[in-house]
Design an enzyme around this catalytic site. Structure first.
Site, PDB file in Angstrom:
ATOM      1  N   GLY A 202      -5.139  -9.231   3.157  1.00 40.23           N
ATOM      2  CA  GLY A 202      -5.836  -8.307   2.256  1.00 40.23           C
ATOM      3  C   GLY A 202      -5.144  -8.052   0.942  1.00 40.23           C
ATOM      4  CB  THR A 203      -2.470  -8.847  -0.953  1.00 36.78           C
ATOM      5  OG1 THR A 203      -1.979  -8.799  -2.295  1.00 36.78           O
ATOM      6  CG2 THR A 203      -1.845 -10.009  -0.223  1.00 36.78           C
TER       7      THR A 203
ATOM      8  CG  HIS B  89       3.768  -1.754  -4.821  1.00 34.21           C
ATOM      9  ND1 HIS B  89       2.577  -2.426  -4.929  1.00 34.21           N
ATOM     10  CD2 HIS B  89       4.730  -2.637  -5.214  1.00 34.21           C
ATOM     11  CE1 HIS B  89       2.804  -3.666  -5.361  1.00 34.21           C
ATOM     12  NE2 HIS B  89       4.090  -3.820  -5.529  1.00 34.21           N
TER      13      HIS B  89
ATOM     14  CB  CYS C  58      18.633  15.686  -8.315  1.00 34.79           C
ATOM     15  SG  CYS C  58      17.323  16.172  -7.174  1.00 34.79           S
TER      16      CYS C  58
ATOM     17  CG  ASP D  45      -2.806   3.292   2.610  1.00 29.18           C
ATOM     18  OD1 ASP D  45      -1.919   3.093   3.458  1.00 29.18           O
ATOM     19  OD2 ASP D  45      -3.695   2.451   2.355  1.00 29.18           O
TER      20      ASP D  45
ATOM     21  CB  ALA E 144      -8.131  -6.972   7.509  1.00 32.80           C
TER      22      ALA E 144
ATOM     23  CG  ASN F 201      -1.856  -1.202   1.202  1.00 35.16           C
ATOM     24  OD1 ASN F 201      -2.001  -1.848   0.166  1.00 35.16           O
ATOM     25  ND2 ASN F 201      -2.453  -1.514   2.329  1.00 35.16           N
TER      26      ASN F 201
HETATM   27  P1  OAD Z   1      -6.322  -5.943  -4.778  1.00 35.90           P
HETATM   28  O1  OAD Z   1      -7.378  -4.901  -4.973  1.00 35.90           O
HETATM   29  O2  OAD Z   1      -5.836  -6.672  -5.945  1.00 35.90           O
HETATM   30  O3  OAD Z   1      -6.833  -7.031  -3.725  1.00 35.90           O
HETATM   31  C1  OAD Z   1      -7.383  -6.680  -2.494  1.00 35.90           C
HETATM   32  C2  OAD Z   1      -7.710  -7.967  -1.745  1.00 35.90           C
HETATM   33  O4  OAD Z   1      -8.188  -7.605  -0.458  1.00 35.90           O
HETATM   34  C3  OAD Z   1      -8.790  -8.814  -2.399  1.00 35.90           C
HETATM   35  O5  OAD Z   1      -8.367 -10.175  -2.410  1.00 35.90           O
HETATM   36  C4  OAD Z   1     -10.005  -8.626  -1.492  1.00 35.90           C
HETATM   37  O6  OAD Z   1     -10.812  -9.796  -1.409  1.00 35.90           O
HETATM   38  C5  OAD Z   1      -9.345  -8.350  -0.164  1.00 35.90           C
HETATM   39  N1  OAD Z   1     -10.153  -7.519   0.756  1.00 35.90           N
HETATM   40  C6  OAD Z   1     -10.981  -6.492   0.460  1.00 35.90           C
HETATM   41  N2  OAD Z   1     -11.494  -5.953   1.563  1.00 35.90           N
HETATM   42  C7  OAD Z   1     -10.983  -6.661   2.610  1.00 35.90           C
HETATM   43  C8  OAD Z   1     -11.121  -6.583   4.025  1.00 35.90           C
HETATM   44  N3  OAD Z   1     -11.912  -5.680   4.607  1.00 35.90           N
HETATM   45  N4  OAD Z   1     -10.441  -7.469   4.787  1.00 35.90           N
HETATM   46  C9  OAD Z   1      -9.641  -8.415   4.208  1.00 35.90           C
HETATM   47  N5  OAD Z   1      -9.466  -8.521   2.884  1.00 35.90           N
HETATM   48  C10 OAD Z   1     -10.117  -7.664   2.091  1.00 35.90           C
HETATM   49  O7  OAD Z   1      -5.127  -5.208  -3.987  1.00 35.90           O
HETATM   50  P2  OAD Z   1      -3.602  -5.676  -3.825  1.00 35.90           P
HETATM   51  O8  OAD Z   1      -3.489  -7.153  -3.735  1.00 35.90           O
HETATM   52  O9  OAD Z   1      -3.032  -4.864  -2.716  1.00 35.90           O
HETATM   53  O10 OAD Z   1       0.244  -2.014  -7.281  1.00 35.90           O
HETATM   54  O11 OAD Z   1      -2.987  -5.181  -5.180  1.00 35.90           O
HETATM   55  C11 OAD Z   1      -1.629  -5.357  -5.397  1.00 35.90           C
HETATM   56  C12 OAD Z   1      -1.100  -4.230  -6.238  1.00 35.90           C
HETATM   57  O12 OAD Z   1      -1.890  -4.105  -7.418  1.00 35.90           O
HETATM   58  C13 OAD Z   1      -1.206  -2.851  -5.621  1.00 35.90           C
HETATM   59  O13 OAD Z   1      -0.171  -2.578  -4.696  1.00 35.90           O
HETATM   60  C14 OAD Z   1      -1.118  -1.968  -6.808  1.00 35.90           C
HETATM   61  C15 OAD Z   1      -2.055  -2.685  -7.727  1.00 35.90           C
HETATM   62  O14 OAD Z   1      -1.833  -2.502  -9.080  1.00 35.90           O
HETATM   63  C16 OAD Z   1       0.810  -0.902  -7.772  1.00 35.90           C
HETATM   64  O15 OAD Z   1       0.221   0.144  -7.875  1.00 35.90           O
HETATM   65  C17 OAD Z   1       2.240  -1.100  -8.176  1.00 35.90           C
END
Ligand code: OAD
Length: 244
Positions: free
Chosen positions: A188-189, A120, A131, A105, A232, A103
């Protein structure tokens, strides 16, 4: 939700000396940050190639900056949720603890986490295209094309865009932490973006106990020792002994 699984994980955490946590957009969802691939996900509304690639920035830096200024404005009032806070509390209890996040954020730091590897980047950090200097800058009224105070060149958000590689030093730190840990939590990924997606599996190969917390199963769920389905913000605080 199997309470028995939570109990197993609490017990494992209590026994672990070196814990790594990997987080993704799902941990910030309950703070109001949109995820990337959910029904209201950012990449469902916008084409990443138009906004989050080096080519897009070269073609139209104003448009890319507009997108990032808008995201900064959305993020600015948002607060860490109980999951972020529970991880900060967990860090205090573990002899060695590393938080690896995808994240940008900044909510983990706001919650009090200290040892954070931001794979990221961070949307509140700006990097000079001339620079290379990186500075924190939380202003919401940046000029449309912000310039470096030192050399005057165009600044860009210090985030990793599609088609870019991760900072090798940051990635090396993440690999080192994963290789050394005895327990890893993946929270949460969606497990679709490399190299983050394979970190849990690497930990598993090195003999760590690996557990996932996610709303839904992911492509890696079956590879892990435990997969806890739920929010989460509900489950992570329940890993702390005080919540028993
Ligand atoms: P995703 O949006 O791909 O996945 C989010 C995951 O969190 C999903 O599997 C959801 O089911 C889960 N989720 C949603 N709400 C939740 C909650 N309240 N509790 C638990 N789980 C929950 O996001 P990322 O896997 O973080 O990269 O995405 C990876 C990368 O893709 C990001 O860092 C970004 C994006 O492109 C860059 O910008 C380089």
């Amino acid at each position: 939700m199997p309470e028995a699984d939570l109990e197993v994980l609490r017990h494992r955490l209590h026994q672990s000396r070196d814990v790594v946590v990997l987080t993704g957009a799902g941990i910030s969802a309950e703070s109001g940050v949109p995820t990337f691939r959910g029904p209201d996900g950012l990449w469902r509304q916008y084409r990443a190639v138009d906004l989050a690639t080096p080519q897009a920035f070269q073609r139209d830096p104003r448009l890319v900056w507009e997108f990032y200024q808008w995201r900064r404005q959305l993020l600015a009032p948002l607060q860490p949720n109980p999951a972020h806070r529970a991880l900060a509390a967990l860090e205090q209890r573990c002899p060695r603890f590393t938080l690896i996040t995808q994240n940008i954020d900044g909510l983990h730091a706001l919650a009090g986490s200290r040892r954070i590897i931001e794979l990221h980047g961070n949307i509140w950090h700006l990097r000079c295209t001339g620079c290379g200097q990186v500075r924190e800058d939380r202003r919401l009224d940046l000029p449309p094309l912000p310039a470096c105070q030192t050399c005057g060149a165009l600044l860009r958000p210090h985030v990793v865009w599609f088609g870019e590689t991760l900072d090798p030093a940051v990635l090396a730190a993440a690999y080192a932490a994963v290789a050394a840990c005895d327990l890893m939590l993946v929270i949460g990924t969606s497990g679709l973006v490399q190299p983050a997606a394979s970190l849990g599996y690497l930990a598993k190969q090195r003999g760590a106990f690996v557990a996932e917390i996610n709303l839904e199963p992911t492509p890696q769920s079956d590879l892990y020792d435990l997969s806890l389905l739920g929010k989460a913000g509900d489950l992570v605080p329940r890993l702390l002994p005080a919540a028993r």
